[in-house]
Each structure stands twice: as C-alpha cells, then as structure tokens.
Design a protein around this motif. Structure first.
Motif, PDB file in Angstrom:
ATOM      1  N   ARG A 129       0.078   5.490 -21.521  1.00 41.35           N
ATOM      2  CA  ARG A 129       0.711   4.301 -20.932  1.00 41.35           C
ATOM      3  C   ARG A 129       1.951   4.734 -20.140  1.00 41.35           C
ATOM      4  O   ARG A 129       3.001   4.979 -20.704  1.00 41.35           O
ATOM      5  N   HIS A 172      -2.265   3.428 -10.529  1.00 36.24           N
ATOM      6  CA  HIS A 172      -1.670   2.358 -11.357  1.00 36.24           C
ATOM      7  C   HIS A 172      -0.240   2.751 -11.722  1.00 36.24           C
ATOM      8  O   HIS A 172       0.059   3.133 -12.852  1.00 36.24           O
ATOM      9  N   THR A 173       0.655   2.610 -10.748  1.00 36.20           N
ATOM     10  CA  THR A 173       1.979   3.235 -10.838  1.00 36.20           C
ATOM     11  C   THR A 173       2.959   2.423 -11.698  1.00 36.20           C
ATOM     12  O   THR A 173       3.258   1.263 -11.388  1.00 36.20           O
ATOM     13  N   TYR A 174       3.435   3.056 -12.770  1.00 33.57           N
ATOM     14  CA  TYR A 174       4.448   2.427 -13.629  1.00 33.57           C
ATOM     15  C   TYR A 174       5.819   2.856 -13.114  1.00 33.57           C
ATOM     16  O   TYR A 174       6.263   3.979 -13.372  1.00 33.57           O
ATOM     17  N   ASN A 182       3.462  -6.924 -15.087  1.00 31.77           N
ATOM     18  CA  ASN A 182       4.402  -6.711 -16.195  1.00 31.77           C
ATOM     19  C   ASN A 182       3.971  -7.662 -17.310  1.00 31.77           C
ATOM     20  O   ASN A 182       3.836  -8.857 -17.090  1.00 31.77           O
ATOM     21  N   CYS A 219       4.879  -2.361 -12.906  1.00 30.41           N
ATOM     22  CA  CYS A 219       3.742  -1.693 -12.266  1.00 30.41           C
ATOM     23  C   CYS A 219       3.556  -2.253 -10.865  1.00 30.41           C
ATOM     24  O   CYS A 219       3.433  -3.471 -10.686  1.00 30.41           O
ATOM     25  N   GLU A 253       0.946  -1.236  -7.993  1.00 30.65           N
ATOM     26  CA  GLU A 253      -0.212  -0.354  -7.933  1.00 30.65           C
ATOM     27  C   GLU A 253      -0.875  -0.402  -6.554  1.00 30.65           C
ATOM     28  O   GLU A 253      -1.127  -1.485  -6.031  1.00 30.65           O
TER      29      GLU A 253
END
Ligand SMILES: O=P(O)(O)OC[C@H]1O[C@@H](O)[C@H](O)[C@@H](O)[C@@H]1O
Length: 282
Positions: free
Chosen positions: A62, A155-157, A233, A255, A257
């Motif tokens: 995660r 899927h950029t956090y 979020n 996130c 994305e």
C-alpha cells in the motif's frame, strides 16, 4: 560523484536503491515493479508508503506507485487492480545517463497469469530518477496470437502534510464518474480539489497537467497516453476498514493516478505505452 544503484532488500523484499549523482533518491521493489520512495535532489519525499503494508510477497504493497494491469480496480473478474502488483518483476536494465538513473523492470505472462487471464503479455516499466523529476513509462506488448483489451494505471500515492490543506489544480470543468455516489457522472466546477471527505473519482479524458500544492510545496503531474486521472482518498472510515493503512494516514496521502480505465484493444504483436512525470516546482 557517481550515482549509486544498489540491489538490496526492503522489508525483506528484493529492491533497488538509487541515489543519483545530483542527490535524488528512490527505492523500487521488484515485487509489484513498484516505486516505493522518491525524493528529488535537495527535496523531501513525495510518495506515501504505509508502514502497515504486508510486505509478504503476496499482498499488494500500500503506497508508492503500484502498477495496475490488465484490470483497473474491481472493473472485472480478476483480482482488484489486476495481476502484476502482486507478482515478482525482474530488473532488465540499469544505467546512468547524464547524472540520472534509468531502471527498466519487466514482467511477462506465465502459467499463473494465464490461469486467470488467457492472454500473453510482456510489460516493461522504465523509471527515470534525477534532478527534480520522476518519470515512469509503462509499455505493454501483446505477445500472443489474439487481440486483448486491457485497463492500466500508475496508482500513485502522493505524500501530503495534511490532506485537508492540499490543493489539486487542473480538474475544473472535467467530467468524472463519482464512485462514492454510485458512479454518477458529474462535472467538476471547482478551481481546485480539496479533500475533506472520501473521494473516489475517475476523470475521463483529463489531458491537462495537474498541480498539487501541498501546503506551499508544489508538484506538477503530467502524463501522456493515459487518458484518465483517478483521485482517491478513503477518508476516516475507509482507512479504518483497510488493515494495511494506519487509521490516521488518510491525512498523509492523496492518490492521483495516471490511468486508462476504459479497455484499450491491443492487436497481436502490438504495443501501447503510457507515461507519468512528477516534477517538483518552486
Ligand atoms: O485497496 P486497493 O485494491 O489497493 O484499491 C484502492 C483504491 O484504488 C483506487 O484506484 C480506486 O479508485 C478505489 O476504488 C480503490 O478503493
């Protein structure tokens, strides 16, 4: 000084640690082909990583930048977000170019993926680290005899100091499917998005660059060929329901994305690529 590229482990998983000649840093997990940490030269980390991630080589990590393929979220019968975020990738190439470091990771279909999804594929993820930017390009090749349809995402956090203070600019006037409201299609009227509730939106055909203002520090988010932007979020109750996210950490992440959520058809032997660039501003 030369750049350093070190093969190591991170929470027990094989990983590559990078420090570029100009002082940028990254950590990339071979499990999932996932960038977990990125810090531009002279700056602070820009990716969120949950310390409660399983790191067991089975469950998705995660945080960082998971790769979703060939399915986005639960939009099909495959495991959520597809097959490659929970599998080992391999390091294909590492090199230093103009003080930047370029890593290429790959994963191919195998008996396990074929049992779930009957298509042959080869994925390459090229990661460029250096100066003020992180560039990631996902290349998908159909190595089988028949066409297939796929969805994909980086899927950029993003890591933020306090999500309620963060502003995401560049979405005004775009149409989005609101997954928090049964997928209702809406138009975003706001100059900027501030998150103070659960948010789960697919902005279709969102081609403009975005700007994240994290309490005064700025990140430009650009992409090519990924038509959509997903903003997610889970907020308080959603975070509490996720075993691998500390209860209060929904405040530390947003996130954003780069995604292709509607299936793209890829003919036999054909290739598709999509790129995301994160660029730190003043
Ligand atoms: O918990 P997962 O499978 O990593 O998914 C996290 C989120 O990922 C987002 O991309 C989706 O839009 C959300 O619906 C989803 O909840």
């Amino acid at each position: 000084m030369k750049s350093l590229i070190t093969q190591t482990t991170f929470h027990g998983l094989p990983a590559i640690q990078v420090r570029t000649a100009d002082g940028a840093e990254a950590t990339v997990s071979l499990f999932g082909g996932q960038v977990l940490h990125w810090q531009p030269a002279g700056g602070r980390p820009w990716l969120y990583l949950s310390e409660q991630s399983a790191f067991d080589g089975k469950h998705a990590i995660r945080g960082g930048v998971p790769v979703c393929f060939p399915q986005f979220a639960a939009q099909g019968d495959l495991p959520r977000h597809g097959l490659v975020r929970t599998r080992p990738w391999r390091l294909i190439d590492q090199r230093e170019v103009d003080k930047q470091v370029m890593l290429t990771l790959g994963i191919d279909s195998d008996d396990d993926t074929l049992a779930l999804w009957p298509h042959l594929f080869a994925l390459e993820l090229t990661i460029n680290i250096g100066g003020a930017r992180l560039d990631m390009e996902l290349e998908i090749t159909n190595t089988g005899p028949d066409a297939f349809g796929f969805s994909a995402a980086l899927h950029t956090y993003l890591r933020v100091g306090e999500v309620e203070m963060a502003e995401l600019h560049g979405l005004k006037g775009l149409r989005y499917a609101d997954a928090c409201d049964g997928g209702t299609i809406k138009t975003d009227p706001m100059d900027m998005l501030r998150v103070d509730d659960p948010v789960d939106r697919i902005y279709a055909d969102a081609r403009r660059p975005l700007l994240l203002d994290d309490s005064g520090r700025h990140l430009q988010i650009e992409k090519e060929n990924f038509p959509d932007v997903v903003v997610w979020n889970p907020w308080e109750a959603g975070a509490a329901a996720l075993a691998d996210l500390p209860d209060r950490d929904f405040r530390r992440m947003l996130c954003v994305e780069a995604a292709a959520t509607a299936p793209i058809m890829l003919a036999a032997d054909a290739q598709w690529w999509g790129r995301q660039s994160l660029i730190v501003g003043d």
